[in-house]
Write a protein that holds these residues in place. Structure first.
Motif, PDB file in Angstrom:
ATOM      1  N   LEU A   1       8.533  -5.086 -13.674  1.00 22.96           N
ATOM      2  CA  LEU A   1       8.738  -4.043 -12.595  1.00 22.96           C
ATOM      3  C   LEU A   1       8.331  -4.320 -11.399  1.00 22.96           C
ATOM      4  O   LEU A   1       7.267  -4.915 -10.928  1.00 22.96           O
ATOM      5  CB  LEU A   1       8.016  -2.772 -13.228  1.00 22.96           C
ATOM      6  CG  LEU A   1       8.576  -2.590 -14.784  1.00 22.96           C
ATOM      7  CD1 LEU A   1       7.426  -1.174 -15.125  1.00 22.96           C
ATOM      8  CD2 LEU A   1       9.767  -1.853 -14.633  1.00 22.96           C
ATOM      9  N   ALA A   2       9.075  -3.824 -10.263  1.00 18.59           N
ATOM     10  CA  ALA A   2       8.821  -4.080  -8.866  1.00 18.59           C
ATOM     11  C   ALA A   2       7.564  -3.177  -8.718  1.00 18.59           C
ATOM     12  O   ALA A   2       7.203  -2.282  -9.189  1.00 18.59           O
ATOM     13  CB  ALA A   2      10.009  -3.179  -8.031  1.00 18.59           C
ATOM     14  N   GLY A   3       6.557  -3.996  -7.772  1.00 26.57           N
ATOM     15  CA  GLY A   3       5.474  -3.296  -7.346  1.00 26.57           C
ATOM     16  C   GLY A   3       4.435  -3.401  -8.229  1.00 26.57           C
ATOM     17  O   GLY A   3       3.194  -2.710  -7.999  1.00 26.57           O
ATOM     18  N   THR A   4       4.606  -3.924  -9.460  1.00 27.39           N
ATOM     19  CA  THR A   4       3.143  -4.128 -10.439  1.00 27.39           C
ATOM     20  C   THR A   4       2.492  -5.419 -10.568  1.00 27.39           C
ATOM     21  O   THR A   4       1.657  -5.320 -11.088  1.00 27.39           O
ATOM     22  CB  THR A   4       3.888  -3.778 -11.992  1.00 27.39           C
ATOM     23  OG1 THR A   4       4.850  -4.781 -12.276  1.00 27.39           O
ATOM     24  CG2 THR A   4       4.418  -2.344 -11.807  1.00 27.39           C
ATOM     25  N   GLY A   5       2.981  -6.251  -9.804  1.00 23.24           N
ATOM     26  CA  GLY A   5       2.375  -7.551  -9.678  1.00 23.24           C
ATOM     27  C   GLY A   5       0.797  -7.360  -8.708  1.00 23.24           C
ATOM     28  O   GLY A   5       0.587  -6.468  -7.977  1.00 23.24           O
ATOM     29  N   LYS A   6      -0.151  -8.245  -9.399  1.00 26.64           N
ATOM     30  CA  LYS A   6      -1.403  -8.125  -8.655  1.00 26.64           C
ATOM     31  C   LYS A   6      -2.031  -9.390  -8.484  1.00 26.64           C
ATOM     32  O   LYS A   6      -1.713 -10.539  -9.045  1.00 26.64           O
ATOM     33  CB  LYS A   6      -2.257  -7.318  -9.709  1.00 26.64           C
ATOM     34  CG  LYS A   6      -1.892  -5.860 -10.074  1.00 26.64           C
ATOM     35  CD  LYS A   6      -2.776  -5.274 -11.151  1.00 26.64           C
ATOM     36  CE  LYS A   6      -2.278  -3.914 -11.655  1.00 26.64           C
ATOM     37  NZ  LYS A   6      -1.136  -3.750 -12.104  1.00 26.64           N
ATOM     38  N   ILE A   7      -2.989  -9.521  -7.686  1.00 26.57           N
ATOM     39  CA  ILE A   7      -3.882 -10.512  -7.637  1.00 26.57           C
ATOM     40  C   ILE A   7      -5.391 -10.292  -7.756  1.00 26.57           C
ATOM     41  O   ILE A   7      -5.792  -9.137  -7.167  1.00 26.57           O
ATOM     42  CB  ILE A   7      -3.926 -11.165  -6.021  1.00 26.57           C
ATOM     43  CG1 ILE A   7      -2.513 -11.981  -6.193  1.00 26.57           C
ATOM     44  CG2 ILE A   7      -4.789 -12.465  -5.944  1.00 26.57           C
ATOM     45  CD1 ILE A   7      -2.155 -12.534  -4.662  1.00 26.57           C
TER      46      ILE A   7
END
Length: 334
Positions: free
Chosen positions: A225-231
């Protein structure tokens, strides 16, 4: 060598010049040059002295690019092919560690029997001999070496592993599944009910080191899903490895690097379409200011990028699965 307008063709490579309206788009103040090898699937990047090292998942080869600008294959052919979802697997990453080159080798291709070099951290010596450092991984996608210790991302186990020089290995952290509420409803209203919360694998990918902390990119699992990536980050040594959320709202972050100013470079793989896969031109390279956290897009319009490498204080390299290497140079102020 022959020139075709903006393209220079030499020994099977295409060199695309800057400033002729070609994609991807580069931010003001940067120059972009692209080397393309038709049929390649470039993945890992690292610096070995003054040479650039590149892995190619399509052929299972390692390449070296020296001062003459040409890519030259060397070493053995590593296992390679397609994984269970059709993406290329093989030698994901390569980096110098003392007298050997260390290769992160992916999991077994679906059309092959498991071999002695699969899902492993391997050592290639100067004579071309390959040794196994450890096969106690499922899918070692990325790694860094610090003070003789390997910090390895095992994407299939959703974990960060620490491998000592004497072969001892322990799991620093295993990521929980990530909850995604609501968004899945928009993708398939017949399968996902309104207001329910669903979970996807964290899928750690890239790893970087800054100021004593390990930074890990969480790609996120299907449906990406777009925008759900994290660091997130954890202390490299000492302390309880409780992940700290540093950056969120990313589109499938796949690689991390830190420049000389401490700014973080984050490579986004792109946005996903259930019919067509990752959208062409949806990948991009971001720079996150070390002091303010402000995000700047410095390279846009990428298609399935994999790795970003900081070459020096002015130059960066980005790889793409469609056989492109992008060389980005920050131009000197007038």
């Amino acid at each position: 060598m022959r020139s075709l307008g903006a393209l220079t063709v030499a020994a099977g490579f295409l060199f695309l010049a800057t400033g002729v309206g070609a994609e991807p788009a580069v931010a003001p103040g940067y120059r972009l040059d692209t080397l393309s090898m038709p049929g390649a699937a470039f993945s890992g990047l690292s610096r070995d002295g003054e040479d650039l090292l590149v892995t190619d998942l399509a052929s299972g080869r390692l390449y070296r690019r020296g001062a003459d600008g040409r890519l030259v294959a060397f070493g053995p052919i590593f296992p390679h092919g397609r994984d269970v979802i059709g993406d290329p697997t093989g030698p994901y990453r390569v980096a110098r560690a003392g007298d050997v080159l260390v290769v992160a080798q992916g999991w077994t291709p679906v059309d092959s029997d498991e071999g002695a070099l699969d899902h492993a951290l391997l050592a290639l010596d100067r004579a071309g001999k390959v040794g196994v450092i450890s096969r106690d991984f499922w899918n070692p996608f990325d790694f860094i070496v610090a003070d003789g210790i390997y910090y390895v991302i095992d994407s299939a186990r959703n974990s960060v592993e620490r491998l000592q020089a004497d072969g001892r290995k322990d799991t620093i952290l295993t990521f929980r599944r990530m909850g995604e509420a609501g968004a899945l409803r928009n993708l398939s209203p017949t399968e996902f009910a309104e207001g329910e919360n669903y979970e996807v694998d964290a899928v750690p990918t890239g790893i970087g080191l800054r100021e004593g902390r390990l930074f890990i990119a969480l790609f996120g699992g299907f449906p990406f899903l777009a925008g759900t990536g994290k660091i997130v980050s954890i202390p490299r040594a000492g302390g309880v490895p409780i992940p700290r959320l540093d950056v969120e709202g990313l589109n499938a972050p796949v690689s991390i690097a830190v420049n000389g100013d401490g700014d973080m470079l984050v490579l986004e793989h792109g946005t996903f379409d259930q019919q067509d896969g990752f959208r062409k031109g949806s990948g991009r390279l971001l720079r996150l200011d070390n002091m303010t956290g402000h995000r700047t897009v410095i390279l846009d319009g990428l298609t399935r990028p994999v790795s970003v490498l900081v070459w020096d204080e002015r130059r960066f390299v980005v790889s793409e699965l469609d056989g492109n290497l992008h060389f980005l140079t920050r131009e000197a102020a007038p």
